[in-house]
Design a protein around this motif. Structure first.
Motif, PDB file in Angstrom:
ATOM      1  N   PRO A  19      96.978  71.589  22.993  1.00 39.00           N
ATOM      2  CA  PRO A  19      96.632  70.178  22.774  1.00 39.00           C
ATOM      3  C   PRO A  19      96.673  69.350  24.053  1.00 39.00           C
ATOM      4  CG  PRO A  19      98.859  70.621  22.018  1.00 39.00           C
ATOM      5  CD  PRO A  19      98.337  71.918  22.536  1.00 39.00           C
ATOM      6  N   THR A  20      95.775  69.670  24.952  1.00 37.92           N
ATOM      7  CA  THR A  20      95.647  68.832  26.144  1.00 37.92           C
ATOM      8  C   THR A  20      94.188  68.832  26.585  1.00 37.92           C
ATOM      9  OG1 THR A  20      96.588  68.281  28.305  1.00 37.92           O
ATOM     10  CG2 THR A  20      96.098  70.614  27.881  1.00 37.92           C
ATOM     11  N   LEU A  21      93.888  68.014  27.560  1.00 38.40           N
ATOM     12  CA  LEU A  21      92.506  67.840  27.999  1.00 38.40           C
ATOM     13  C   LEU A  21      92.350  68.501  29.360  1.00 38.40           C
ATOM     14  CD1 LEU A  21      89.958  66.215  27.002  1.00 38.40           C
ATOM     15  CD2 LEU A  21      90.796  64.322  28.416  1.00 38.40           C
ATOM     16  N   PHE A  22      91.582  69.590  29.402  1.00 39.01           N
ATOM     17  CA  PHE A  22      91.433  70.319  30.657  1.00 39.01           C
ATOM     18  C   PHE A  22      90.327  69.693  31.508  1.00 39.01           C
ATOM     19  CE2 PHE A  22      93.143  73.530  27.685  1.00 39.01           C
ATOM     20  CZ  PHE A  22      94.306  73.827  28.372  1.00 39.01           C
ATOM     21  N   THR A  23      90.527  69.724  32.808  1.00 36.53           N
ATOM     22  CA  THR A  23      89.528  69.089  33.688  1.00 36.53           C
ATOM     23  C   THR A  23      89.019  70.033  34.775  1.00 36.53           C
ATOM     24  OG1 THR A  23      91.313  68.236  35.058  1.00 36.53           O
ATOM     25  CG2 THR A  23      90.440  66.779  33.345  1.00 36.53           C
ATOM     26  N   ARG A  24      89.946  70.684  35.465  1.00 34.81           N
ATOM     27  CA  ARG A  24      89.513  71.523  36.576  1.00 34.81           C
ATOM     28  C   ARG A  24      90.150  72.905  36.460  1.00 34.81           C
ATOM     29  NH1 ARG A  24      91.437  70.475  41.019  1.00 34.81           N
ATOM     30  NH2 ARG A  24      93.083  69.185  40.146  1.00 34.81           N
ATOM     31  N   ALA A  25      89.607  73.833  37.273  1.00 32.15           N
ATOM     32  CA  ALA A  25      90.140  75.191  37.246  1.00 32.15           C
ATOM     33  C   ALA A  25      89.729  75.903  38.516  1.00 32.15           C
ATOM     34  CB  ALA A  25      89.595  75.952  36.032  1.00 32.15           C
ATOM     35  N   ARG A  26      90.542  76.856  38.904  1.00 30.05           N
ATOM     36  CA  ARG A  26      90.246  77.664  40.099  1.00 30.05           C
ATOM     37  C   ARG A  26      91.010  78.971  39.959  1.00 30.05           C
ATOM     38  NH1 ARG A  26      87.436  76.367  45.330  1.00 30.05           N
ATOM     39  NH2 ARG A  26      87.776  78.314  46.479  1.00 30.05           N
ATOM     40  N   GLY A  27      90.301  80.046  40.098  1.00 35.49           N
ATOM     41  CA  GLY A  27      90.949  81.354  39.978  1.00 35.49           C
ATOM     42  C   GLY A  27      91.616  81.505  38.635  1.00 35.49           C
ATOM     43  N   SER A  28      92.918  81.780  38.624  1.00 31.27           N
ATOM     44  CA  SER A  28      93.645  82.001  37.371  1.00 31.27           C
ATOM     45  C   SER A  28      94.397  80.755  36.927  1.00 31.27           C
ATOM     46  CB  SER A  28      94.647  83.154  37.550  1.00 31.27           C
ATOM     47  OG  SER A  28      93.964  84.334  37.908  1.00 31.27           O
ATOM     48  N   ARG A  29      94.051  79.638  37.488  1.00 25.65           N
ATOM     49  CA  ARG A  29      94.824  78.428  37.214  1.00 25.65           C
ATOM     50  C   ARG A  29      93.881  77.348  36.647  1.00 25.65           C
ATOM     51  NH1 ARG A  29     100.495  78.922  38.170  1.00 25.65           N
ATOM     52  NH2 ARG A  29      99.992  79.903  40.168  1.00 25.65           N
ATOM     53  N   VAL A  30      94.308  76.723  35.567  1.00 22.39           N
ATOM     54  CA  VAL A  30      93.549  75.642  34.938  1.00 22.39           C
ATOM     55  C   VAL A  30      94.411  74.385  34.965  1.00 22.39           C
ATOM     56  CG1 VAL A  30      92.289  74.943  32.862  1.00 22.39           C
ATOM     57  CG2 VAL A  30      92.588  77.366  33.370  1.00 22.39           C
ATOM     58  N   TYR A  31      93.767  73.236  35.143  1.00 18.97           N
ATOM     59  CA  TYR A  31      94.520  71.986  35.248  1.00 18.97           C
ATOM     60  C   TYR A  31      94.067  71.009  34.171  1.00 18.97           C
ATOM     61  CZ  TYR A  31      95.510  74.087  39.715  1.00 18.97           C
ATOM     62  OH  TYR A  31      95.899  74.991  40.679  1.00 18.97           O
ATOM     63  N   ASP A  32      95.040  70.276  33.637  1.00 21.57           N
ATOM     64  CA  ASP A  32      94.651  69.285  32.645  1.00 21.57           C
ATOM     65  C   ASP A  32      94.531  67.904  33.286  1.00 21.57           C
ATOM     66  OD1 ASP A  32      97.188  68.166  32.790  1.00 21.57           O
ATOM     67  OD2 ASP A  32      97.841  68.950  30.834  1.00 21.57           O
ATOM     68  N   HIS A  33      94.210  66.903  32.465  1.00 20.06           N
ATOM     69  CA  HIS A  33      93.912  65.580  33.003  1.00 20.06           C
ATOM     70  C   HIS A  33      95.141  64.911  33.615  1.00 20.06           C
ATOM     71  CE1 HIS A  33      95.688  64.800  29.145  1.00 20.06           C
ATOM     72  NE2 HIS A  33      95.684  63.500  29.356  1.00 20.06           N
ATOM     73  N   THR A  34      96.328  65.430  33.325  1.00 22.48           N
ATOM     74  CA  THR A  34      97.524  64.868  33.972  1.00 22.48           C
ATOM     75  C   THR A  34      97.802  65.588  35.283  1.00 22.48           C
ATOM     76  OG1 THR A  34      99.082  66.452  33.013  1.00 22.48           O
ATOM     77  CG2 THR A  34      98.487  64.532  31.650  1.00 22.48           C
ATOM     78  N   GLY A  35      96.989  66.587  35.599  1.00 22.62           N
ATOM     79  CA  GLY A  35      97.214  67.332  36.816  1.00 22.62           C
ATOM     80  C   GLY A  35      98.097  68.552  36.630  1.00 22.62           C
ATOM     81  N   ARG A  36      98.595  68.734  35.431  1.00 23.08           N
ATOM     82  CA  ARG A  36      99.445  69.890  35.197  1.00 23.08           C
ATOM     83  C   ARG A  36      98.619  71.174  35.238  1.00 23.08           C
ATOM     84  NH1 ARG A  36     103.063  71.825  29.977  1.00 23.08           N
ATOM     85  NH2 ARG A  36     104.076  73.479  31.165  1.00 23.08           N
TER      86      ARG A  36
END
Lengths: 421, 421, 421, 421
Positions: A19-36
């Protein structure tokens, strides 16, 4: 998130567990809108074997798009498609001695499966297709009819016919000789089994719970098909493109399917693309007999070509995948040993692995705990009893260890008391 | 081109009529490897309503991809998806008073149709779906069963059931009152028609030969569905996104379908994307009951959002489309008048137009002549008797005139002697 | 005989193996137009359990017809039908504790099976019916779909769907625990088996080769049906009416099927008649929902009533049948021992017996030799590998010995050299 | 009557409208257990064209049974079968120039239809069969799929496929040219109609409401079948054996069907019997490919032979039937005129006649009043809106007048106030 509950159909699924909003990703890492950031051990259900926004592919893709190259071409001839075909032949088919023709169905797995089933029926003039317990092949009516999951089958709204389900490898815990039932049916003119056109199989059932077919079983199946002149279709949509080590998951068994479906990681960048491959002599399609608007999505051909050139001209990726798979298995075995009372066990091949937690809800709770700790995983199996690991093949050993540490903690948090199956 | 005959399945089609290798494209112009340009009056079978590599969309897409934004997300929540949903609601749904939920099936038209059919059957608990003569809805088994073309149906390899074909508007040349047959069947408990779940219809049949349903007929159909509690599915995959003028092709008739399918030009850039829209109360899907790997292809959500913002916040595109459609129709009428002895006639709405040439092979020869002269067009209709025009909506008037000049010449070259139908 | 080849369809079958013209019959003896007598160990495929032209039934039938009693009444109420129902309740149902409602479908076995399948699907709202390898249930489309024989299935001309074949008792030679496969499918929501409406089974498969289900197996099947709420249909068309000893063949196993079909010997005189019995709570038919012109053939009700009164008011017939069955088995065992090198073996229960002769063509040659010697027998099994014995239950011990002597000679004449299967 | 409610399934139907217990019958008169007589204008739904217990047939039948002649013979050769075949050829086929082979399916109409459909599909290798609105062909799955009645179709419990319903003659009140719709579908490769195997039609739809096809329409249908190489099946089960005048109901139109089904009155005595006739070149059955226990019910062959010899060696019965039909029609016209305000009208051919009473429940009330007055009639049509008359062909003119008088009174009693349709 309110947008989704207001506007998107209740059919949405993953957004409920994550339950979060994803924004960016690179390699094996995905980031949500809070930057987590989250470690992604799911990889688009196997569609991102080379990681998110793989830099080599990205550069090529931006160049391609930036230069006004062809994006959409149906099945007209384009440079990008020609290059893909030539590369696929040179890098994949020829070295493996495979004389396949390539069909570009609509760019989703289920379209590739539908094309495979239609061709198999057209070639043989027969209707019945054999599939296996806990198989998953797609959601359109033809593919759904060879899919095992009862909830998904129920969505069809019409009876799903012209198919017969057979036991996958080890389905009955070794109590029954391989293919005894199928062979009996095929050899007995009074069995009630109408002569089948084809068999469709996954070498490792991903959605079905990371059920791994032994090489011996696959060879037995191929032999049975040969004896009875059934076409053998390997659905390599999730397990192909290196997921189990070699490019095709069936290579280890040394078999040559009559028809192969590929999708998910074939474009290498998460771009929709799908292929149906078949032996040259099976190419009985009429021009246009199976078509589709997006079967010529050239950016996908471009990234697919770059991915083949980058990862498949030597065997280094394959070796790394097998080594990382070994690492995962060892760590999972340790986790399972720690939770032996909960009935935990391990399944897998290459980097398609599963931690089986038979206690009701255990695997789901593990995935929820993992999400809380920054790790994306999903469950699989008919009762969602398997925590499934499909990390990008390009995941580093350090990331792997990080993710497996989180998993170990998550299991400890989720599986508190022994729960018999 | 040898690559294609060596490696690609015989199912390939367009590359046979356009025997060259395309490399780049911009707006309404496509270029081959020799640098030769072609006016594109085909537009990816309606998938490129805003032209090839539309610069506004391109800039946004390159930014998106360049910044490592999410490409592939299944149905997890992403910023790009949220933005698309909010924009679609604000720009499209709200102004038209449509309270639809949005489903993202796999990103091809046939997947959207399969989702629509499954939902209609699930909601009603009935199996039969009514489709129309010369309909085209896709190639997977569910969609193929509501498609009219016998060659394509024959590719199924199994009987296509649970569907009933009905006469499209004017199918029997005005000899029969609208819906007399369908209404009779529905009202007679002894008719042999099992009570249907739904009706699926195109407002203009593109593949079927640019057969245009009158607004009156569509209203009559909607009324009949309402009376008999059948769900009305409008397949707007080819005619939606402005092809006939308004965003949805059914707006002109003032009807509100229960379910709508969109694909082709919804992403606006030729990126695979598809939507199934339905009235809020029909959203009875279970989470995950219909899924698919590429249903969260975010670059397509991004370009779709930009396209909506660019073209649909006012009615200028709609007005231009209607005006250009008028221009095309007038020119086609003149061509038809010139070839009255060959039985030529004109069909169309908005920028979906057809020149009917009933002489055997005439339309195909016209398209071949047009290709030689640098114009891309395809035929449609059950006997390929219609030369179809689907230019990008963004085609300039000058390009339009250029293309129509080529067409006029091509007809002269191809249709030499009168050939009665 | 020329009349038959000139006018009767090639579908005719028995007249090919018995190339003579029959005229009269009495008890277990049939006579041809030359006056030659034949012992009948076939009994109308089990339709003449009380022998040809049974004198008690004959007297009653002639009286009935002679007095202008009702012959044909559809499902109007008649005295003959009332008497049959009351007698059937008193003599058959009540003593066995069976609270069944009685349906009179069209007077053939396949009609009774169709009614059973329709009712099972209507009651449960499910489509799938489970049948068994080498089952035989009839030739109309519904019944044919649960029949195993591939030649007969091929005659359908359409795919036979909504059914799943399962292994009959001992199908895989004891290598697999009973119901392991079926139970696995039922208990696994990912198995691909849509939840079935019913199971249809013969306790002894007559056409399938005199395959005898053990009582334990039948009890296991009934228990599995109970657990999973599947309706259990016993097709007792050939094995009911005393063929295996008790009136219903399932009595020995102590099970109570949900639905039972009866036909063949129920009228007792070879008059067409069929019944579908089901538990009272399953009687959800609408009036007239299943009908048929000859479902009220009163002479058959009359002879059925007389047969029940004559043969089933005590257990003498049952005891005689078991004793004669024992006699047949002993004689067959001796014959089999004599032809052990040819792989001969014996199967049977009550007076349904088979001599298995696996050598290709052996059983057919035995029947041909028997015909030459004045004995009527037929083959059964998927490869016609079983010489089947279904003598009238009223056959005397002397006739039995006579027939078995002929059989022994016929086997010696037909099975000269060992032929491996 | 309590026996029936206690023991017989709720599916029973006629006994509800005729709540008495019938015991004896002779000619056109049936008697109940109180000795009350009823005129029978129903004739076993057309199975008793020569009356109940016809004395000529009765004598022959008693002789046959009394002499221990063969009763039950499957498809072995018997004297009774040979005599029937020879007589059928001599009396029926040869004089009409029909070169048909004869198949004996199970002895019910639905079995004959199933055999016809199977053969048509086998011969052509196609699946689809065309049937007509308000058709009735039987209750087993194959025959039910070509039957129009929705209540009866609903009893199938599975979707009824491989069939397409077309408008029967005058279905749309003359607003549509004959066969415009069917012809359009057949001639258009994009129509969605898969090429059919066959068309099955009744010349007069009995259950459907005494809907009479004009001879022109039947000729048009036969011509359309010839053009498109579809097999034409005439289901003459209810309308054959003289019901409309000539032996076959299609004779008047001068057409020669490819396949014909007969049952009901073919035995002439209410004994179960059915035939499937087909052109010699269509006889592609394998021996035993379609079988059934009671396909050799010899007493029926015997009475059938006697009936042919008695009634069909000259044209007197045909002429009488036409004359009596004329009488019925005139009387019905008078009744209809008397009830013009209730929308009454008349349909019929030969002695298959109907009084249409569109007011809801009117026809049912008429039949109830008739029963009270000693006349047996039933309703037909999708809404039971037709009071149907099928008297034995042997009904005397005096009996006819008596029955029509009762009917006239019954209509007066039942249809009191004008009720618009």
């Amino acid at each position: 998130m309110e947008t989704f509950s207001r506007l998107e159909s209740e059919v949405r699924s993953y957004c409920r567990g994550w339950p979060t909003l994803f924004t960016r990703a690179r390699g094996s890492r995905v980031y949500d809108h809070t930057g987590r950031g989250y470690l992604d051990f799911f990889a688009g259900a196997g569609a991102l074997n080379y990681g998110h926004n793989n830099p080599t592919l990205k550069t090529a893709l931006l160049d391609y798009l930036g230069s006004d190259s062809i994006v959409h071409s149906l099945d007209a001839a384009t440079t990008a498609k020609r290059d893909f075909l030539d590369t696929f032949e040179e890098v994949i088919l020829k070295p493996r001695g495979l004389d396949y023709k390539v069909q570009f169905p609509g760019p989703t797995g289920t379209n590739a499966v539908e094309a495979a089933l239609k061709l198999a029926r057209k070639v043989t003039g027969r209707e019945t297709v054999i599939s296996f317990t806990n198989s998953f092949h797609g959601m359109t009516l033809g593919a759904l009819a060879v899919t095992g999951n009862s909830m998904k089958r129920g969505g069809a709204g019409v009876p799903l016919n012209h198919t017969v389900t057979m036991p996958f490898d080890n389905y009955m815990d070794g109590q029954v000789p391989d293919f005894l039932w199928l062979r009996s049916l095929l050899e007995d003119s009074g069995s009630g089994l109408d002569r089948p056109a084809a068999v469709i199989v996954e070498t490792v059932q991903g959605e079905g719970g990371i059920n791994v077919a032994r090489a011996d079983w696959l060879r037995g199946l191929a032999e049975l098909c040969r004896e009875h002149e059934l076409l053998l279709i390997v659905d390599d949509i999730q397990m192909g493109c290196g997921r189990t080590g070699p490019f095709f998951s069936f290579e280890e068994a040394g078999i040559v399917p009559d028809i192969v479906t590929l999708s998910k990681s074939i474009s290498g960048y998460g771009l929709p693309m799908a292929l149906t491959l078949f032996k040259r002599e099976l190419d009985v399609w009429e021009p246009g007999e199976h078509n589709g608007t997006f079967r010529g999505f050239n950016p996908a051909f471009l990234t697919a070509t770059v991915a083949l050139n980058t990862y498949w001209r030597d065997d280094s990726l394959e070796r790394e995948t097998l080594a990382k798979g070994q690492l995962i298995t060892e760590r999972l075995e340790a986790i399972a040993a720690e939770h032996a009372e909960a009935g935990a066990s391990v399944r897998g091949r290459g980097m398609a692995c599963g931690l089986v937690l038979p206690g009701e809800g255990d695997a789901r709770r593990v995935c929820a705990e993992a999400f809380e700790r920054g790790l994306l995983m999903e469950t699989s199996g008919p009762e969602d009893e398997v925590a499934k690991l499909l990390p990008p093949l390009t995941t580093s050993v350090a990331e792997m260890e990080e993710g497996l540490d989180i998993l170990a903690e998550s299991v400890r948090a989720a599986v508190r008391t022994p729960q018999p199956a």
